[in-house]
Scaffold this active site. Sequence first.
Site, PDB file in Angstrom:
ATOM      1  CG  ASP A   1      16.918   0.703 -21.109  1.00 23.06           C
ATOM      2  OD1 ASP A   1      16.538   0.241 -22.197  1.00 23.06           O
ATOM      3  OD2 ASP A   1      18.113   0.887 -20.825  1.00 23.06           O
TER       4      ASP A   1
ATOM      5  CE1 TYR B   1      17.893   8.411 -23.762  1.00 18.85           C
ATOM      6  CE2 TYR B   1      19.384   8.626 -25.642  1.00 18.85           C
ATOM      7  CZ  TYR B   1      18.280   8.039 -25.045  1.00 18.85           C
ATOM      8  OH  TYR B   1      17.559   7.092 -25.733  1.00 18.85           O
TER       9      TYR B   1
END
Length: 247
Positions: free
Chosen positions: A52, A112
């Site tokens: 994002d 992540y």
Amino acid sequence: MNYRMKIQYDGTRYRGWQRQSDTEWTIQGKIEAILSKRFGRRIEIDGAGRTDAGVHAKAQIANFHVEENETVDPVELQRYINTYLPEDIAIDEMCVAGERFHSRLNATGKTYEYHLIPVGTTNVFARKYAWKMETPLDIIAMREAAGYVLGTHDFRSFCTKASKKKSSVRTIRLLGIYERQDEIVIEITGTGFLYNMVRILVGTLVEVGKGLREPEELRDILEKKERRYAGETAPAWGLFLKQIYYD
């Protein structure tokens, strides 16, 4: 010829990985523009994950195809791309992959990591890449809460833009919370992630750490399958795509 790239980038000033028609400020768009100039035609690349706006990557993987008569030495091509990329994007590795390799479709998992600055800690160099805490966190409670989301579950409560046509079932293989000298790192490894899933998981765990939720609430949130029951979405600037896995 199929080329495979490992890419790192600071996502601070970009609107995400994926190209967009109304802006040139995407990671994919910047790299494609340079490749298209080099080969004299439109080149499209496929990334393993669509980070994002504001999210960073230490090891994004992407691939693209060219015709046999357009073959270029990978090291030379890597050097060319890096020459024209802005300083906050870099190609770390470039190699020739098998023709059937696809960076997204062949990926078996991703890791992540999210960075937090503990209350009372001064770290001016990390302020743009970590979420600064204003109150102490109960790390033991956060680790207990993390245990409820390990394994395979429907993570609809932990995503935005959930599609009724696509499955929201994912598998979390690891969710570790590590205390370091001047930061807390939340590391999450899974088979795949829904839109904003990692940031919502982090935001919910932080609420547990602040004492706003009990650890076992994460089990209940999973069962309810509605976004409104989960915690806030953690800021983008603390999130890094760390690694992509392939068989």
